[in-house]
Design a protein around this motif. Structure first.
Motif, PDB file in Angstrom:
ATOM      1  N   VAL A 503       0.837  -1.196   0.000  1.00 38.83           N
ATOM      2  CA  VAL A 503       0.000   0.000   0.000  1.00 38.83           C
ATOM      3  C   VAL A 503       0.879   1.256   0.000  1.00 38.83           C
ATOM      4  O   VAL A 503       0.661   2.200  -0.775  1.00 38.83           O
ATOM      5  CB  VAL A 503      -0.951  -0.019   1.206  1.00 38.83           C
ATOM      6  CG1 VAL A 503      -1.723   1.303   1.306  1.00 38.83           C
ATOM      7  CG2 VAL A 503      -1.913  -1.182   1.111  1.00 38.83           C
ATOM      8  N   TYR A 504       1.853   1.283   0.870  1.00 34.45           N
ATOM      9  CA  TYR A 504       2.738   2.451   0.932  1.00 34.45           C
ATOM     10  C   TYR A 504       3.480   2.631  -0.399  1.00 34.45           C
ATOM     11  O   TYR A 504       3.604   3.748  -0.902  1.00 34.45           O
ATOM     12  CB  TYR A 504       3.732   2.271   2.075  1.00 34.45           C
ATOM     13  CG  TYR A 504       4.681   3.449   2.203  1.00 34.45           C
ATOM     14  CD1 TYR A 504       4.313   4.607   2.893  1.00 34.45           C
ATOM     15  CD2 TYR A 504       5.936   3.398   1.599  1.00 34.45           C
ATOM     16  CE1 TYR A 504       5.187   5.684   2.985  1.00 34.45           C
ATOM     17  CE2 TYR A 504       6.807   4.472   1.690  1.00 34.45           C
ATOM     18  CZ  TYR A 504       6.433   5.628   2.384  1.00 34.45           C
ATOM     19  OH  TYR A 504       7.288   6.689   2.459  1.00 34.45           O
ATOM     20  N   GLU A 505       3.991   1.550  -0.952  1.00 34.30           N
ATOM     21  CA  GLU A 505       4.718   1.641  -2.216  1.00 34.30           C
ATOM     22  C   GLU A 505       3.808   2.153  -3.332  1.00 34.30           C
ATOM     23  O   GLU A 505       4.240   2.920  -4.203  1.00 34.30           O
ATOM     24  CB  GLU A 505       5.288   0.265  -2.588  1.00 34.30           C
ATOM     25  CG  GLU A 505       6.373  -0.236  -1.665  1.00 34.30           C
ATOM     26  CD  GLU A 505       7.672   0.546  -1.831  1.00 34.30           C
ATOM     27  OE1 GLU A 505       7.757   1.372  -2.760  1.00 34.30           O
ATOM     28  OE2 GLU A 505       8.594   0.333  -1.034  1.00 34.30           O
ATOM     29  N   ALA A 506       2.540   1.713  -3.343  1.00 33.54           N
ATOM     30  CA  ALA A 506       1.609   2.147  -4.387  1.00 33.54           C
ATOM     31  C   ALA A 506       1.360   3.649  -4.298  1.00 33.54           C
ATOM     32  O   ALA A 506       1.382   4.369  -5.308  1.00 33.54           O
ATOM     33  CB  ALA A 506       0.300   1.376  -4.273  1.00 33.54           C
ATOM     34  N   TYR A 507       1.132   4.160  -3.066  1.00 39.69           N
ATOM     35  CA  TYR A 507       0.878   5.598  -2.927  1.00 39.69           C
ATOM     36  C   TYR A 507       2.154   6.405  -3.134  1.00 39.69           C
ATOM     37  O   TYR A 507       2.103   7.550  -3.600  1.00 39.69           O
ATOM     38  CB  TYR A 507       0.265   5.882  -1.557  1.00 39.69           C
ATOM     39  CG  TYR A 507      -1.213   5.578  -1.526  1.00 39.69           C
ATOM     40  CD1 TYR A 507      -2.115   6.368  -2.237  1.00 39.69           C
ATOM     41  CD2 TYR A 507      -1.713   4.510  -0.785  1.00 39.69           C
ATOM     42  CE1 TYR A 507      -3.468   6.099  -2.219  1.00 39.69           C
ATOM     43  CE2 TYR A 507      -3.056   4.233  -0.750  1.00 39.69           C
ATOM     44  CZ  TYR A 507      -3.942   5.020  -1.477  1.00 39.69           C
ATOM     45  OH  TYR A 507      -5.275   4.744  -1.464  1.00 39.69           O
ATOM     46  N   LEU A 508       3.288   5.819  -2.786  1.00 40.61           N
ATOM     47  CA  LEU A 508       4.542   6.511  -3.053  1.00 40.61           C
ATOM     48  C   LEU A 508       4.759   6.664  -4.566  1.00 40.61           C
ATOM     49  O   LEU A 508       5.223   7.704  -5.038  1.00 40.61           O
ATOM     50  CB  LEU A 508       5.706   5.738  -2.425  1.00 40.61           C
ATOM     51  CG  LEU A 508       7.101   6.365  -2.623  1.00 40.61           C
ATOM     52  CD1 LEU A 508       7.161   7.755  -2.000  1.00 40.61           C
ATOM     53  CD2 LEU A 508       8.176   5.458  -2.037  1.00 40.61           C
ATOM     54  N   ALA A 509       4.390   5.609  -5.328  1.00 41.50           N
ATOM     55  CA  ALA A 509       4.483   5.706  -6.786  1.00 41.50           C
ATOM     56  C   ALA A 509       3.544   6.777  -7.325  1.00 41.50           C
ATOM     57  O   ALA A 509       3.897   7.544  -8.230  1.00 41.50           O
ATOM     58  CB  ALA A 509       4.166   4.353  -7.420  1.00 41.50           C
ATOM     59  N   ALA A 510       2.324   6.866  -6.764  1.00 44.39           N
ATOM     60  CA  ALA A 510       1.378   7.897  -7.192  1.00 44.39           C
ATOM     61  C   ALA A 510       1.916   9.286  -6.858  1.00 44.39           C
ATOM     62  O   ALA A 510       1.809  10.231  -7.659  1.00 44.39           O
ATOM     63  CB  ALA A 510       0.027   7.668  -6.531  1.00 44.39           C
ATOM     64  N   GLN A 511       2.506   9.429  -5.646  1.00 52.26           N
ATOM     65  CA  GLN A 511       3.075  10.719  -5.259  1.00 52.26           C
ATOM     66  C   GLN A 511       4.224  11.111  -6.186  1.00 52.26           C
ATOM     67  O   GLN A 511       4.382  12.277  -6.554  1.00 52.26           O
ATOM     68  CB  GLN A 511       3.546  10.641  -3.806  1.00 52.26           C
ATOM     69  CG  GLN A 511       4.121  11.948  -3.267  1.00 52.26           C
ATOM     70  CD  GLN A 511       5.644  11.957  -3.335  1.00 52.26           C
ATOM     71  OE1 GLN A 511       6.272  10.907  -3.398  1.00 52.26           O
ATOM     72  NE2 GLN A 511       6.225  13.152  -3.347  1.00 52.26           N
ATOM     73  N   THR A 512       5.016  10.114  -6.590  1.00 55.87           N
ATOM     74  CA  THR A 512       6.120  10.387  -7.516  1.00 55.87           C
ATOM     75  C   THR A 512       5.594  10.870  -8.862  1.00 55.87           C
ATOM     76  O   THR A 512       6.134  11.805  -9.468  1.00 55.87           O
ATOM     77  CB  THR A 512       6.961   9.121  -7.703  1.00 55.87           C
ATOM     78  OG1 THR A 512       7.453   8.692  -6.435  1.00 55.87           O
ATOM     79  CG2 THR A 512       8.137   9.389  -8.633  1.00 55.87           C
ATOM     80  N   ASN A 513       4.530  10.231  -9.354  1.00 57.27           N
ATOM     81  CA  ASN A 513       3.936  10.670 -10.625  1.00 57.27           C
ATOM     82  C   ASN A 513       3.400  12.092 -10.531  1.00 57.27           C
ATOM     83  O   ASN A 513       3.443  12.859 -11.505  1.00 57.27           O
ATOM     84  CB  ASN A 513       2.823   9.712 -11.042  1.00 57.27           C
ATOM     85  CG  ASN A 513       3.362   8.380 -11.522  1.00 57.27           C
ATOM     86  OD1 ASN A 513       4.508   8.301 -11.979  1.00 57.27           O
ATOM     87  ND2 ASN A 513       2.563   7.334 -11.422  1.00 57.27           N
ATOM     88  N   LEU A 514       2.885  12.457  -9.336  1.00 62.48           N
ATOM     89  CA  LEU A 514       2.362  13.817  -9.169  1.00 62.48           C
ATOM     90  C   LEU A 514       3.460  14.867  -9.313  1.00 62.48           C
ATOM     91  O   LEU A 514       3.202  15.995  -9.749  1.00 62.48           O
ATOM     92  CB  LEU A 514       1.691  13.950  -7.797  1.00 62.48           C
ATOM     93  CG  LEU A 514       0.309  13.303  -7.642  1.00 62.48           C
ATOM     94  CD1 LEU A 514      -0.150  13.362  -6.192  1.00 62.48           C
ATOM     95  CD2 LEU A 514      -0.710  13.989  -8.536  1.00 62.48           C
ATOM     96  N   THR A 515       4.661  14.513  -8.955  1.00 64.51           N
ATOM     97  CA  THR A 515       5.751  15.503  -9.037  1.00 64.51           C
ATOM     98  C   THR A 515       6.104  15.873 -10.468  1.00 64.51           C
ATOM     99  O   THR A 515       6.828  16.855 -10.684  1.00 64.51           O
ATOM    100  CB  THR A 515       7.003  14.953  -8.327  1.00 64.51           C
ATOM    101  OG1 THR A 515       7.423  13.753  -8.988  1.00 64.51           O
ATOM    102  CG2 THR A 515       6.716  14.659  -6.859  1.00 64.51           C
ATOM    103  N   PHE A 516       5.639  15.089 -11.434  1.00 61.19           N
ATOM    104  CA  PHE A 516       5.936  15.378 -12.843  1.00 61.19           C
ATOM    105  C   PHE A 516       4.792  16.116 -13.547  1.00 61.19           C
ATOM    106  O   PHE A 516       4.843  16.312 -14.751  1.00 61.19           O
ATOM    107  CB  PHE A 516       6.209  14.081 -13.602  1.00 61.19           C
ATOM    108  CG  PHE A 516       7.445  13.368 -13.143  1.00 61.19           C
ATOM    109  CD1 PHE A 516       8.696  13.804 -13.523  1.00 61.19           C
ATOM    110  CD2 PHE A 516       7.345  12.261 -12.311  1.00 61.19           C
ATOM    111  CE1 PHE A 516       9.839  13.144 -13.097  1.00 61.19           C
ATOM    112  CE2 PHE A 516       8.477  11.600 -11.876  1.00 61.19           C
ATOM    113  CZ  PHE A 516       9.728  12.036 -12.259  1.00 61.19           C
ATOM    114  N   LEU A 517       3.765  16.512 -12.804  1.00 62.01           N
ATOM    115  CA  LEU A 517       2.569  17.066 -13.443  1.00 62.01           C
ATOM    116  C   LEU A 517       2.748  18.528 -13.862  1.00 62.01           C
ATOM    117  O   LEU A 517       2.171  18.956 -14.856  1.00 62.01           O
ATOM    118  CB  LEU A 517       1.371  16.925 -12.510  1.00 62.01           C
ATOM    119  CG  LEU A 517       0.872  15.487 -12.286  1.00 62.01           C
ATOM    120  CD1 LEU A 517      -0.283  15.469 -11.305  1.00 62.01           C
ATOM    121  CD2 LEU A 517       0.439  14.866 -13.609  1.00 62.01           C
ATOM    122  N   THR A 518       3.486  19.295 -13.105  1.00 58.31           N
ATOM    123  CA  THR A 518       3.618  20.719 -13.413  1.00 58.31           C
ATOM    124  C   THR A 518       5.093  21.104 -13.448  1.00 58.31           C
ATOM    125  O   THR A 518       5.971  20.329 -13.049  1.00 58.31           O
ATOM    126  CB  THR A 518       2.886  21.570 -12.362  1.00 58.31           C
ATOM    127  OG1 THR A 518       3.557  21.413 -11.101  1.00 58.31           O
ATOM    128  CG2 THR A 518       1.436  21.140 -12.217  1.00 58.31           C
TER     129      THR A 518
END
Length: 726
Positions: A503-518
């Motif tokens: 679960v933590y790894e999945a949300y960490l991956a989502a958080q990482t993807n968010l850093t590339f949005l803007t």
């Protein structure tokens, strides 16, 4: 930057393309497991029906007879194995024979020949008797019985050609072994007899037809020959010889008397002209001298004169002109000269006579040639009609010869031989050929598999859930920001705080993807929403806030779902004061913000539920609140209400930088998701992508499973209310 995330996620299907076959098999296997109850039900139903049908079927006994069908009837002069027909003709011939073996006319012939309408066993087996017991059926009843009997025979017969041979198996299956053998042999006998009848009828008709045509063509040939001879006689056309083309049989050239005369006179005229030219040359040129020299007498005289001239010159030089011997020699020389002149004159006269004779002969031949040429030209004009008559004679002769040859061939072949022979006769069977229990069960199993496959395919087509998280790219036009595994609600908090958990790894991956949005990294303010409640948006908002806070960022999570708050339940605190208080005029923001010691972020609860939530979100205070919070916090995360049925989410979307759209992987409402996205886009909201939650074992086939219990891409958190919204 959003496009970049889409391209990265889109590489996964291309990578799996190399394992397409295995992927499809695994996908089919998972689909069967997902609908195993339907699959088992279809198999058991078909097997049960097959077993019941097998025990209810009437046993049938099959009798088989084998025959040989040759493309040509054997004759004594044939070379063994010789076949002049092409493969295409043989295929057409055999297909015709197979159709004749199953023809209704053969069935009617078998019924009549076997007297089946009076056969008690046949009538009893198929219950054909229409008359009262002991009575005789009338004409109408017998007609109906005959039609039914023909249909029964056609349904019972089976024609099976033996591959790579001229053999054919003819089988009958009936409830009686004896009746099967009887019908089989009767069918074969009537087929052989019908073939002979057709050959006899065809031969007889052909002979009659050919006799009539031969008689007619003979008269035509005689008339055309008579007309040709009459025309040739009247036109003076005398044919010496003619040449016939051996291939076409037509007269291609003929020599007539006139053409022969023209050839001969032309040859004689050419020879006469050569003789005249030669005589003229001898006469006009020095040919006469040359001709005289060719005369032996003149040649001898001239030789003697030369000798005497030499003696005269010699004696004159020695003795003088008065020497007696010299005088005698001179007298002899004069005599020889007179003799040579006389002989030469006679030769000139001969040349003149020869030339005159040559000219006369040439003129005579020219006149004769002109006369014969005129006659030949007249004959040529008449030969056009002659050639037409000759072609008519040739045509009639060819037709006559061809039909006469065909008539002889038919007479020689006769109809006594047959190209069909019986190899094996039908024998009564000792055991039934059907029903075959194992075959029926195998067919039932195949039918069950087919039905099960159809059911699984139909159910899979009706299933609109997100089986592959990457489908959101093609189906909804959203980049995939993350996929969250499905876990039990009681284990959610523990797994989220465990940095080694899926679960933590999945949300960490989502958080990482968010850093590339803007351009400035992860959006400073964004909200999470979904189509309907219980899709995991609230637990995902909490999880992202927790993951962001562990990266030394100041995070505040706002529960903006003031109609149905859930943050207070996840944190197990009372919802006394919160966002609704600020929106209604309470300005002390610090009194509304609390800190979570477990997760490490600040939060603002929803507060008491107001009667006019949409009006509160329409005011400018929400935007002001976010602007104020962004002074103290790196990121502001809003847990927004669902989109459908409420106006809150579109209003909230205007106050933040963008939206993360949460989609339940087990959701079957693609149309509702598209409608929710359309509502958000109408307000000008920036939708960053999709976060797919509740990804379970059924999604493992698409590369989002954890075969060893740990990895990326699996994600789902469970709320403590609404049955575990995450």
């Amino acid at each position: 930057m959003t496009a970049g995330i889409t391209e990265v996620d889109a590489e996964a299907p291309a990578y799996r393309g190399g394992f397409f076959d295995m992927h499809m098999l695994e996908r089919a296997f998972v689909a069967v497991l997902n609908h195993k109850v339907w699959v088992a039900g279809a198999l058991l139903t078909c097997l049960s029906l097959g077993l019941i049908a097998t025990f209810l079927m009437t046993p049938l006994y099959t009798s088989t007879s084998r025959i040989e069908i040759s493309p040509q009837a054997p004759v004594e002069t044939d070379v063994e194995g010789a076949r002049e027909k092409t493969i295409a003709n043989e295929i057409a011939f055999f297909n015709t024979q197979y159709s004749l073996l199953e023809s209704r006319s053969l069935a009617a012939r078998t019924v009549r020949a076997g007297n089946l309408l009076n056969d008690k066993e046949f009538l009893a087996v198929y219950d054909l008797a229409e008359a009262e017991e002991g009575g005789t059926p009338n004409s109408a009843q017998r007609t109906r019985m005959a039609e039914r009997a023909e249909k029964i025979l056609l349904d019972a017969v089976s024609i099976s050609p033996v591959r790579q041979s001229s053999l054919v198996d003819i089988s009958f299956s009936t409830p009686s072994p004896g009746l099967s053998a009887k019908l089989t042999n009767l069918w074969v006998q009537q087929f052989v007899a019908s073939n002979l009848d057709r050959r006899f009828a065809a031969t007889s008709d052909a002979r009659k037809f050919l006799e009539q045509r031969i008689t007619s063509l003979r008269r035509n040939l005689e008339d055309s020959e008579r007309e040709l001879i009459t025309y040739a006689t009247n036109s003076g056309i005398i044919t010496i010889e003619g040449r016939v083309d051996p291939v076409s049989g037509r007269t291609v050239s003929e020599r007539t008397l006139a053409s022969t005369d023209v050839e001969k006179i032309s040859e004689a005229l050419a020879k006469a002209r050569d003789e005249r030219v030669q005589a003229e040359s001898q006469l006009n040129n020095s040919t006469s001298a040359a001709d005289s020299w060719s005369n032996n007498a003149v040649s001898g005289l001239r030789q003697k004169r030369a000798e005497l001239s030499a003696d005269v010159a010699r004696l004159s030089a020695i003795y003088g002109d008065e020497y007696p011997e010299l005088l005698s020699k001179k007298e002899q020389l004069a005599t020889l000269t007179r003799s040579i002149e006389a002989e030469t004159g006679r030769a000139r006269n001969i040349n003149r006579e020869t030339y005159s004779a040559a000219v006369k002969r040439e003129n005579d031949l020219v006149g004769e040639l002109d006369k014969i040429t005129g006659k030949y030209r007249d004959q040529q004009r008449r030969s056009i009609e002659y050639a037409i008559l000759q072609r008519e004679v040739d045509t009639n002769r060819q037709l006559y010869d061809g039909l006469l040859q065909r008539y002889k061939e038919i007479g020689a072949a006769g109809v006594g031989t047959n190209n069909i022979s019986v190899v094996d006769t039908g024998m009564p069977s000792r055991k039934p050929s059907s029903p075959n229990l194992f075959l029926n069960l195998a067919l039932s199993l195949l039918a069950g598999l087919g039905l099960a496959a159809a059911l699984v395919f139909l159910l899979e087509q009706l299933d609109q859930s997100i089986r592959d998280p990457s489908e959101v790219i093609d189906r909804f036009g959203l980049p995939l920001l993350g996929s969250i595994p499905k876990v039990e609600a009681n284990d959610f908090e523990e797994l989220l705080l465990d940095k080694k958990s899926m679960v933590y790894e999945a949300y960490l991956a989502a958080q990482t993807n968010l850093t590339f949005l803007t351009n400035h990294g992860a959006p400073r303010s964004f909200m999470l929403t979904s189509t309907r409640p219980a899709e995991g948006k609230s637990s995902s908002a909490l999880s992202l806030a927790s993951v962001f806070s562990q990266t030394d960022k100041r995070i505040i999570l706002i529960d903006a779902d003031i109609r149905s708050p859930s943050l207070n339940e996840m944190l197990e605190i009372d919802n006394k004061i919160g966002l609704s208080n600020y929106l209604t005029g309470f300005d002390d923001i610090s009194a509304l913000v609390e800190t979570s010691p477990d997760f490490g972020f600040d939060y603002m609860l929803a507060g008491p539920m107001p009667p006019n939530a949409a009006e509160l979100f329409s005011s400018a205070r929400l935007g002001q609140l976010i602007d104020v919070l962004l002074r103290d916090y790196d990121h502001v995360i809003l847990d927004a209400p669902p989109v459908l049925g409420l106006a809150d989410a579109p209003l909230l979307a205007r106050a933040v930088e963008g939206v993360m759209f949460t989609i339940d992987a087990s959701s079957n409402s693609s149309r509702a998701i598209k409608s929710a996205l359309a509502r958000l886009r109408q307000t000008g909201a920036q939708i960053y992508g999709a976060l797919v939650t509740k990804v379970g074992r059924r999604n493992e086939i698409y590369g989002y499973g954890y075969g060893y219990g740990y990895g990326y891409g699996y994600g789902y958190g469970a709320d403590k209310k609404n049955g575990g919204e995450g």
